[in-house]
Write a protein that holds these residues in place. Structure first.
Motif, PDB file in Angstrom:
ATOM      1  N   ALA A 123      -3.196  29.036 -20.265  1.00  0.00           N
ATOM      2  CA  ALA A 123      -2.323  28.726 -21.401  1.00  0.00           C
ATOM      3  C   ALA A 123      -1.043  28.083 -20.878  1.00  0.00           C
ATOM      4  CB  ALA A 123      -1.994  29.982 -22.203  1.00  0.00           C
ATOM      5  N   ALA A 124      -0.607  27.039 -21.547  1.00  0.00           N
ATOM      6  CA  ALA A 124       0.625  26.344 -21.181  1.00  0.00           C
ATOM      7  C   ALA A 124       1.240  25.775 -22.456  1.00  0.00           C
ATOM      8  CB  ALA A 124       0.336  25.244 -20.166  1.00  0.00           C
ATOM      9  N   PHE A 128       3.059  30.759 -20.459  1.00  0.00           N
ATOM     10  CA  PHE A 128       2.370  30.219 -19.292  1.00  0.00           C
ATOM     11  C   PHE A 128       1.497  31.346 -18.774  1.00  0.00           C
ATOM     12  CE2 PHE A 128       2.268  29.299 -14.596  1.00  0.00           C
ATOM     13  CZ  PHE A 128       1.427  28.204 -14.687  1.00  0.00           C
ATOM     14  N   ALA A 129       0.187  31.092 -18.667  1.00  0.00           N
ATOM     15  CA  ALA A 129      -0.749  32.123 -18.224  1.00  0.00           C
ATOM     16  C   ALA A 129      -1.785  31.516 -17.300  1.00  0.00           C
ATOM     17  CB  ALA A 129      -1.435  32.768 -19.434  1.00  0.00           C
ATOM     18  N   TYR A 130      -2.309  32.360 -16.410  1.00  0.00           N
ATOM     19  CA  TYR A 130      -3.321  31.875 -15.471  1.00  0.00           C
ATOM     20  C   TYR A 130      -4.231  33.008 -15.016  1.00  0.00           C
ATOM     21  CZ  TYR A 130       0.430  33.369 -12.297  1.00  0.00           C
ATOM     22  OH  TYR A 130       1.430  34.078 -11.676  1.00  0.00           O
ATOM     23  N   GLY A 189       5.387  35.415 -21.263  1.00  0.00           N
ATOM     24  CA  GLY A 189       5.669  35.136 -22.662  1.00  0.00           C
ATOM     25  C   GLY A 189       7.168  34.950 -22.823  1.00  0.00           C
ATOM     26  N   ILE A 190       7.576  33.899 -23.521  1.00  0.00           N
ATOM     27  CA  ILE A 190       8.991  33.573 -23.681  1.00  0.00           C
ATOM     28  C   ILE A 190       9.291  33.506 -25.177  1.00  0.00           C
ATOM     29  CG2 ILE A 190      10.794  31.883 -23.168  1.00  0.00           C
ATOM     30  CD1 ILE A 190       8.832  30.865 -20.890  1.00  0.00           C
ATOM     31  N   SER A 224       3.310  39.901 -17.861  1.00  0.00           N
ATOM     32  CA  SER A 224       2.233  40.882 -17.985  1.00  0.00           C
ATOM     33  C   SER A 224       1.087  40.500 -17.067  1.00  0.00           C
ATOM     34  CB  SER A 224       1.703  40.930 -19.426  1.00  0.00           C
ATOM     35  OG  SER A 224       2.741  41.217 -20.330  1.00  0.00           O
ATOM     36  N   THR A 225       0.322  41.512 -16.668  1.00  0.00           N
ATOM     37  CA  THR A 225      -0.864  41.262 -15.865  1.00  0.00           C
ATOM     38  C   THR A 225      -1.980  42.215 -16.270  1.00  0.00           C
ATOM     39  OG1 THR A 225      -1.731  41.010 -13.622  1.00  0.00           O
ATOM     40  CG2 THR A 225      -0.146  42.785 -13.963  1.00  0.00           C
ATOM     41  N   TRP A 226      -3.195  41.723 -16.164  1.00  0.00           N
ATOM     42  CA  TRP A 226      -4.394  42.500 -16.426  1.00  0.00           C
ATOM     43  C   TRP A 226      -5.228  42.474 -15.155  1.00  0.00           C
ATOM     44  CZ3 TRP A 226      -1.819  39.492 -19.750  1.00  0.00           C
ATOM     45  CH2 TRP A 226      -1.556  39.990 -21.027  1.00  0.00           C
ATOM     46  N   ASP A 227      -5.505  43.629 -14.599  1.00  0.00           N
ATOM     47  CA  ASP A 227      -6.327  43.740 -13.392  1.00  0.00           C
ATOM     48  C   ASP A 227      -7.782  43.556 -13.798  1.00  0.00           C
ATOM     49  OD1 ASP A 227      -7.687  44.512 -11.074  1.00  0.00           O
ATOM     50  OD2 ASP A 227      -6.315  46.168 -10.659  1.00  0.00           O
TER      51      ASP A 227
END
Length: 156
Positions: free
Chosen positions: A73-74, A80-82, A98-99, A111-114
């Motif tokens: 996501a951009a 911005f996500a990767y 997230g802004i 945030s992060t998801w393992d």
């Protein structure tokens, strides 16, 4: 999507566009990011847009490793996500900035998801020296966002 394994937020007295510019300028990410020392675009696309890839070079003490990341996501000024993989194919994590605009700048949430499977949890712990990844990420994310805040707030 499930709740993140770690999530931290901070208020930044800078416009959302400035913060977004920093989180998507992967070449300078090491200036404010605690674990990622540097990153380089991989392939022909060299900007933040879905499908673009970059290699992150990370460290924890004397341990060093790299990951291959794909932008998922951009959305300028907002998200911005990767997706992170080890060896280019083994799931590691999803990361997201997230802004949200505020009257005096913006609210930034990292945030992060393992997404590691059982084997990657063991291997990852050995490679990185981190047994409790969620607690480690949360502590690093606090420091990372403080670094991001410091850099963003001194930009014109």
């Amino acid at each position: 999507m499930s709740p993140p394994s770690a999530s931290v937020s901070v208020h930044v007295s800078a416009p959302p566009a400035v913060v977004y510019g920093l989180v998507t300028d992967i070449a300078d990410m090491g200036e404010w990011n605690v674990e990622c020392r540097r990153a380089d675009w991989v392939g022909r696309v060299r900007e933040a847009r879905p499908g673009a890839r970059f290699r992150g070079r990370n460290s924890n003490g004397w341990r060093h490793w790299s990951t291959l990341c794909t932008v998922t996501a951009a959305d300028p000024g907002r998200v911005f996500a990767y997706h992170v993989r080890a060896a280019g194919l083994l799931d590691v994590a999803l990361w997201r900035f997230g802004i949200t605009p505020t009257e005096a700048g913006c609210h930034v949430e990292q945030s992060t998801w393992d997404t590691r499977g059982p084997l990657m949890r063991v291997v990852g712990g050995l490679v990185t020296g981190v047994r409790d990844r969620a607690a480690h990420n949360e502590a690093n994310m606090r420091r990372t966002l403080e670094g991001l805040k410091r850099v963003a707030e001194r930009r014109p």
